[in-house]
Scaffold this motif. Structure first.
Motif, short mmCIF file in Angstrom:
data_model
loop_
_atom_site.label_atom_id
_atom_site.label_comp_id
_atom_site.label_asym_id
_atom_site.label_seq_id
_atom_site.Cartn_x
_atom_site.Cartn_y
_atom_site.Cartn_z
N UNK A 104 37.02 -33.92 21.34
CA UNK A 104 37.22 -35.07 22.64
C UNK A 104 36.10 -34.55 23.68
N UNK A 105 35.94 -33.53 24.00
CA UNK A 105 34.96 -33.11 24.88
C UNK A 105 33.32 -33.41 24.56
N UNK A 106 33.31 -33.33 23.13
CA UNK A 106 31.91 -33.36 22.62
C UNK A 106 31.48 -35.06 22.79
N UNK A 107 32.75 -35.80 22.58
CA UNK A 107 32.53 -37.17 23.04
C UNK A 107 32.04 -37.48 24.55
N UNK A 108 32.80 -36.87 25.26
CA UNK A 108 32.74 -36.91 26.60
C UNK A 108 31.39 -36.51 27.12
N UNK A 109 30.84 -35.43 26.36
CA UNK A 109 29.56 -34.95 26.71
C UNK A 109 28.34 -36.19 26.18
N UNK A 110 28.60 -36.68 25.12
CA UNK A 110 27.78 -37.51 24.36
C UNK A 110 27.59 -38.82 25.43
N UNK A 111 28.71 -39.31 26.04
CA UNK A 111 28.99 -40.27 26.99
C UNK A 111 28.40 -39.88 28.31
N UNK A 112 28.26 -38.59 28.67
CA UNK A 112 27.73 -38.23 29.83
C UNK A 112 25.96 -38.45 29.69
#
Length: 518
Positions: A104-112
């Motif tokens: 989930x955090x890698x998705x958040x980083x990609x969104x960033x």
């Protein structure tokens, strides 16, 4: 279902549901300090000792983080039952479904980075991602991949990993997965959508795999050098724990690529207390670590926000569970693989987190100890969490034994020869059923797994399925013991001709059609 190898546990099973036993909410307790937490340690260690006996756990490692520091780290017991090598704080364990929060955090980083949006349709990012319901397929968004609200059958198609099928087949298998709940309304715990999401993250970051991307964007910046994602990697470390299944006593089992490693972002990580403490520090730092922003607070908050209710006070967020207690939130996830149980969680408003790693095939002890800890840090009403969790664990294991006992085997049906032949599945390929002496077998040609079929004593059309202990599949038999991994039923037309067979388990909802001989 029969005793399929114990796949990653549904969050609702945590601590025998004791996490959901709550009283009405009150004002949040005063924020704890390091001294008050350290005062809990002697009693916590007593709970560990009692819990290891009650849950028959060979080894445990625990770390406590407070105010951006690892303030407690200790190992208990042994790395392998029957041996003396001790568990230390550095011992590597499988961490199971706690991996989902990393995804989930890698998705958040990609969104960033502007490489994707939470609202992007998954099928536009990964065209091979298709579901049986065309509307759900079109509207399935990146956020939904880790929010456990697809409405599909829980754990659907996970069993394919033990039959040797690859990642591409697992993702394609969702096209026929039954829609048993309401999309975005019903909690349904799944693993395979995370595989699809991992492909998207790898693609937008220009990496070969999700783990390669994770290593560059999260593990390396956090200094999590001990964390890995393969069976070879954990076995290569001298200080690693061995997993155990629990029969009458803990039985050591081998590592195998099938599960959890085949599930990648859903549960493949191996780690230890010091590394997982850094992960907790990132969460408690709301995306900052070592003075640097690793992930934005705004997108990290997306992963903490409840999405699917599991009860009045418990919800699933995005890779995390969120529990409302009388004195504050708990954000957590457990992990249960074939030989390990883990719990990772934190109190975002109390700057405190805990990681508990065990080498037994369920997270019951880890969950129970974590809830004991949360209640005391938050000054919640106190219960005997270990006793509650141990009773629930015993009940669940007894139910599994009873279910397995209902598959008592009997002689082959009189017309067993009529079952021989070639059968085909659009997804899984050809299966050849034949008699091998006094036993029926089925060979899946794509993966070369040989399945041993034992007829049911009370229903000769029903067969318990075991995997033959040969080649690369031999370790799976060591993992499962004598328990069947599935059941199948042979189907007949009105005049009694065999038309096919079907797996009856939610983790393998697939049928094969009889092919007519040319």
């Amino acid at each position: 279902m029969p005793a399929l190898p114990r796949i990653l546990r549904d969050a609702t099973l945590a601590a025998g549901l004791s996490l959901a036993v709550l009283v009405p909410l009150r004002a949040q307790a005063a924020e704890p300090d390091a001294a008050s937490i350290e005062k809990l340690v002697p009693e916590l260690e007593k709970q560990v000792a009692a819990g290891m006996r009650a849950f028959s756990v060979p080894g445990v490692a625990i770390g406590i983080v407070h105010d951006d520091r690892l303030i407690y780290a200790k190992g208990f017991g042994v790395r392998r039952a029957g041996e003396t090598a001790p568990v230390t704080a550095d011992t590597i364990f499988q961490v199971g479904s706690t991996t989902k929060a990393f995804f989930a955090t890698t998705l958040a980083q990609a969104a960033d980075a502007g490489k994707l949006k939470w609202s992007d349709p998954v099928a536009e990012r990964l065209p091979e991602f298709q579901l049986a319901d065309p509307w759900v397929s079109r509207d399935f968004r990146v956020l939904d991949l880790a929010a456990q609200r697809s409405g599909l059958t829980p754990y659907v198609n996970d069993g394919l990993t033990f039959l040797g099928f690859d990642k591409a087949t697992l993702i394609r298998s969702l096209r026929t997965a039954p829609q048993t709940g309401i999309f975005r309304s019903d909690f349904r715990y799944l693993n395979i959508p995370h595989l699809a999401g991992g492909e998207i993250v790898a693609a937008v970051n220009g990496e070969r795999s999700w783990f390669d991307s994770l290593k560059r964007t999260l593990l390396d910046p956090l200094g999590m050098a001990a964390t890995s994602a393969t069976p070879e990697a954990i076995e290569a470390v001298a200080d690693h724990a061995t997993g155990h299944r629990l029969d009458d006593k803990p039985v050591p089992i081998p590592f195998h690529a099938a599960f959890p490693y085949a599930m990648g972002p859903a549960g493949a990580l191996n780690s230890n207390v010091p590394d997982m403490a850094k992960w907790l520090r990132l969460q408690l730092g709301r995306g900052q670590f070592g003075g640097k922003v690793i992930v934005s607070e705004a997108n990290l908050d997306v992963t903490w926000t409840p999405r699917a209710p599991l009860g009045e006070r418990l919800s699933y967020a995005v890779g995390w569970c969120v529990l409302a207690t009388p004195h504050g939130r708990v954000i957590w996830h457990n992990g249960g693989t074939n030989g390990f149980g883990a719990h990772v969680g934190f109190l975002p408003d109390a700057k405190t987190g805990i990681v508990i790693l065990t080498n037994i095939d369920a997270p019951g002890l880890a969950d129970s100890l974590a809830q004991w800890f949360y209640d005391r840090v938050l000054d919640n009403p106190l219960v005997d969490n270990v006793a509650i969790g141990a009773a629930a664990d015993r009940k669940q294991r007894e139910q599994a034994r009873q279910e397995s006992a209902t598959l008592a085997t009997g002689p082959l049906p009189a017309d067993a020869q009529a079952l021989e032949g070639s059968y085909a599945s659009p997804l899984l390929g050809t299966a050849t059923v034949s008699l091998n002496g006094a036993r029926l077998q089925a060979v899946l040609e794509r993966t070369e797994v040989r399945l041993l079929l034992d007829a049911g004593r009370d229903d000769p059309s029903l067969f318990a399925v075991r995997i033959a202990a040969e080649g690369s599949y031999a370790p799976i038999v060591a993992i499962t013991g004598d328990s069947p991994v599935a059941t199948i039923r042979f189907e007949r037309d009105p005049v009694g001709r065999v038309t096919g067979f079907r797996f009856l388990d939610a983790t393998l909802p697939h049928g094969f059609t009889r092919q007519e001989a040319e």
